[in-house]
Motif scaffolding. Structure first.
Motif, short mmCIF file in Angstrom:
data_model
loop_
_atom_site.label_atom_id
_atom_site.label_comp_id
_atom_site.label_asym_id
_atom_site.label_seq_id
_atom_site.Cartn_x
_atom_site.Cartn_y
_atom_site.Cartn_z
N SER A 138 0.84 -1.19 0.00
CA SER A 138 0.00 0.00 0.00
C SER A 138 0.88 1.25 0.00
O SER A 138 2.03 1.24 0.46
N LEU A 196 -10.00 -0.01 -6.19
CA LEU A 196 -9.17 1.19 -6.16
C LEU A 196 -9.94 2.50 -6.24
O LEU A 196 -9.48 3.51 -5.72
N TYR A 197 -11.08 2.49 -6.90
CA TYR A 197 -11.86 3.72 -6.97
C TYR A 197 -12.44 4.07 -5.59
O TYR A 197 -12.58 3.20 -4.72
N SER A 198 -12.80 5.33 -5.43
CA SER A 198 -13.49 5.74 -4.22
C SER A 198 -14.84 5.04 -4.15
O SER A 198 -15.35 4.53 -5.16
N ALA A 255 -2.78 4.73 -9.35
CA ALA A 255 -3.89 4.22 -8.53
C ALA A 255 -3.63 4.37 -7.03
O ALA A 255 -4.46 4.91 -6.31
N PRO A 256 -2.48 3.92 -6.49
CA PRO A 256 -2.26 4.09 -5.05
C PRO A 256 -2.07 5.53 -4.63
O PRO A 256 -2.17 5.84 -3.43
N ASN A 258 -4.10 7.81 -5.36
CA ASN A 258 -5.46 8.36 -5.44
C ASN A 258 -5.69 9.13 -6.73
O ASN A 258 -6.43 10.11 -6.76
N ARG A 259 -5.09 8.64 -7.81
CA ARG A 259 -5.30 9.24 -9.13
C ARG A 259 -5.81 8.16 -10.09
O ARG A 259 -5.48 8.13 -11.26
N GLY A 260 -6.62 7.26 -9.53
CA GLY A 260 -7.12 6.15 -10.32
C GLY A 260 -7.94 6.56 -11.52
O GLY A 260 -7.99 5.84 -12.52
N GLU A 261 -8.59 7.73 -11.44
CA GLU A 261 -9.43 8.16 -12.56
C GLU A 261 -8.60 8.41 -13.82
O GLU A 261 -9.14 8.43 -14.94
#
Length: 720
Positions: free
Chosen positions: A102, A372-374, A333-334, A336-339
């Motif tokens: 993580s 991974l998404y919110s 993704a880790p 917090n830019r998975g989009e």
């Protein structure tokens, strides 16, 4: 160090001025944090390389307890400290790594080093009057790992014992967390550079361009603080490109000869990137650094390297291009830019027809939507659709061993989506099928890591299904095959705690603390075990440490405050909660707990206000409503108490405690019939105080029969 001393932050683009001001603090160790030097942990790793070799045997034993953190940050110390026992994750062969850390791992590593610095100062008590002073310069050019460490260290380290002197040139960028820590915990000194004078001294560079350019390259092209630096940078730009590349080659060769692992994450790939063989050794050096950084959860550093590689790896060279792009997504993704990943995956899907690449991309899309998404963007049915596609492709691969492994791996991803959909039985069937297939179709020596992952997943699913004995056996198995992986001990400890096997839970938690850097959930759960064992003092210590690590840990803060209340320390409990409200001002539970502390502290009006605020934020919070009723009853506001208790009973019909409390309120208002009704319903609960409730009901019936009214005692304490 005078009382009230703070850490020191020196801001300004005058490098010599920063150095002079830092020298006034008499630093024990001074380091340059520019990430181009050694990549992640350039600053902190250099501190450790200076500090650890000179430790006494007792101090070195403390460092050995944090060997994982030390050797990750400063691998060059592997000859000074004994290596930590390996795990299946750390020792997985190339191509068999299926578990990735993580992004929180670096935070845990930083906390571990902060603990080590504290321990070293404890060991030095009496032999060192002044604090240990550590100076970190150019932190605005530091990697995210160094900035993360400094943000935590500024908060957690007592400057009277370990003082940080932090220098920032203003030329790079600082994380929001580090800026906040600077403003809260450091004295800030702003320097004004003599910019005009420096510019006047630069002048024109003469024929010694090659010498000056060489000096600039040997600074890893980071020197920028003096007029001479500026002149060297200009010389570097003027010399022929061929000479520049040759200088980078020479510098890279020289650094590689040192045999220091951390240089391969910073200066060496930089020089290879700008050397004479970018498409060969340059790409290789950068890709090796990317893989190493991803393996250690240095996702920001890996992403920066990937972005640099994107410039030099053309789309036409598809396989390297695909690797760079997917590794870039593995970093996004880790962070917090998975989009940003999803359009990248579709971009790659549209540019290849290779089945094995489509399989991996559909798997990655499935992970976005189930993991991974919110929470707002998760869609487990869509994830299952993507993962069904990846499984279908895996079953068609030609190589039988590859087909077996990939079918199981993709199926394990589908099991995650099924679990999130609530289909635990279906998830378990997929996992157990995977275990069986790997045992049947692969040689025993292959894919040990993923086999352990499957067994761990099976243990968790069995526990969720209530098959606890089977789950325990499975946890025993995975610990047997991977004994040094701390999360396995943590999870088995949780199962022991659930089963009421408190000593066994404590033993697993204690063991887990020795296997890796600290994480708050471990110490929180150990605190819960301490409470169950009746060791309140130890539980207070555990929850306090959790809050030292992460002050916004809501459960630990409420648990600590509750223990303090039970111990008769309402003022201390209130202080703990007020600190928590700084981090979560809109937490109804914190406000409710503050109200309880204020009640015990003899401040009923302030307590009522706290309960009022809590109920505005969460009208369904029964604890706040009931305790507001208690205060109202004690103050003689019986109608208010009755109103709150009636609402609480609507939320929890038949609750015997609430019925008893409302009965008292009815009695206080002389409404004997309604009080008797509430007491009668309460008596249906065999766990209530039958004698007390029956006595109350008899008194009400007696009052109704006599036709006289005798008020209940307004000092009667309701059950909160």
């Amino acid at each position: 160090m005078p009382e009230g001393a703070r850490h020191l932050w020196i801001e300004g683009d005058d490098g010599p001025g920063r150095a002079a001001r830092a020298a006034e603090a008499k630093p024990t160790i001074s380091v340059d944090c520019h990430r181009r030097l050694r990549g992640p942990y350039t600053g902190l790793g250099t501190v450790l390389r200076h500090l650890v070799p000179g430790l006494t045997p007792t101090e070195r034993a403390a460092a050995q307890r944090h060997v994982i953190e030390v050797l990750v940050m400063a691998p060059e110390l592997s000859g000074v400290l004994e290596p930590a026992p390996g795990t299946l994750t750390s020792g997985a062969m190339f191509g068999e790594r299926t578990r990735w850390y993580s992004a929180l791992r670096t935070r845990r590593l930083a906390h571990g080093i902060i603990d080590l610095l504290r321990e070293l100062r404890e060991l030095q008590d009496g032999s060192a009057d002044a604090p240990l002073v550590l100076a970190f310069d150019r932190v605005d050019e530091a990697d995210a790992t160094d900035q993360e460490f400094l943000a935590l260290a500024l908060r957690r380290l007592d400057p009277a014992r370990v003082r940080l002197v932090v220098g920032s040139s203003g030329g790079g960028s600082l994380s929001e967390a580090l800026l906040g820590a600077r403003d809260e915990h450091a004295e800030v000194v702003e320097l004004t550079a003599a910019v005009g004078a420096a510019q006047e001294q630069v002048g024109e560079v003469d024929g010694a361009d090659g010498v000056a350019a060489r000096a600039f390259v040997w600074s890893e092209c980071t020197a920028s603080d003096t007029a001479a630096d500026a002149a060297a940078a200009r010389a570097y730009e003027r010399i022929p490109e061929e000479l520049r590349r040759r200088l980078h080659d020479e510098r890279a060769d020289e650094l590689e000869a040192l045999g220091e692992r951390s240089l391969h994450l910073g200066a060496i790939p930089f020089h290879r990137e700008h050397g004479s063989d970018l498409d060969g050794v340059g790409r290789t050096s950068m890709m090796e650094a990317v893989s190493h950084c991803i393996g250690l959860a240095y996702y920001s550093a890996a992403l920066e390297l990937c972005d640099r590689l994107r410039v030099v790896v053309p789309e036409e060279d598809f396989v390297p291009y695909y690797i760079v792009q997917t590794k870039r997504a593995q970093c996004l993704a880790p962070l917090n830019r998975g989009e940003e990943c999803e359009p990248l995956y579709y971009h790659l899907l549209a540019r290849t027809g290779r089945p094995e690449l489509h399989m991996s991309l559909y798997y990655a899309l499935g992970m976005l939507y189930t993991r991974l998404y919110s929470n707002e963007r998760k869609d487990h049915d869509r994830a299952r659709a993507f993962l069904n596609t990846s499984v279908a492709i895996a079953t068609q691969l030609e190589d039988p061993e590859v087909r077996a492994f990939q079918t199981v791996f993709m199926g394990n991803g589908k099991a995650l989506a099924e679990m999130h959909r609530g289909n635990l039985t279906g998830a378990l069937e997929l996992v157990e099928g995977g275990i069986a297939r790997l045992a049947a179709d692969l040689p025993d020596e292959k894919h040990h890591l993923h086999r352990s992952v499957l067994h761990h997943n099976r243990a968790q699913l069995l526990a969720s299904l209530g098959r606890l004995d089977e789950a325990m056996a499975e946890f025993d198995f995975v610990i047997g095959v991977d004994p040094y992986y701390p999360e396995y001990r943590f999870d088995r400890g949780n199962l022991h705690l659930r089963l009421g096997e408190l000593e066994a839970a404590l033993a697993d938690y204690n063991h887990a603390t020795r296997l890796g850097p600290p994480f708050p959930e471990l110490f929180y759960n150990r605190g819960e075990a301490r409470i169950a064992l009746g060791d309140v003092a130890a539980a207070v210590t555990e929850f306090s440490y959790v809050l030292d690590l992460e002050p916004d840990h809501l459960e630990a803060r409420i648990s600590l405050a509750s223990l303090l209340l039970d111990s008769g320390e309402p003022e201390r409990a209130a202080a703990v909660i007020r600190t928590g409200l700084v981090y979560e001002p809109d937490s109804a539970r914190l406000l409710c707990t503050l109200g309880l502390a204020l009640v015990d502290g003899g401040e009923p009006q302030a307590a009522t206000e706290a309960f009022d605020e809590a109920l505005v934020l969460d009208p369904a919070l029964a604890e706040a409503r009931v305790n507001r009723a208690v205060v109202a009853y004690q103050e003689g506001r019986f109608e208010s108490a009755l109103e709150d208790l009636t609402v609480a009973l609507a939320q929890d019909p038949g609750n015997a405690d609430l019925l008893f409390n409302r009965g008292l309120a009815y009695e206080a208002l002389g409404r004997w019939d309604l009080a008797a009704e509430d007491y009668a319903v309460a008596l249906l609960d065999e766990h209530c105080d039958q004698d007390e409730v029956a006595s109350r009901r008899a008194g009400c019936l007696d009052a109704l029969g006599q036709g006289t009214v005798t008020s209940a005692d307004p000092a009667e304490i309701l059950i909160a």
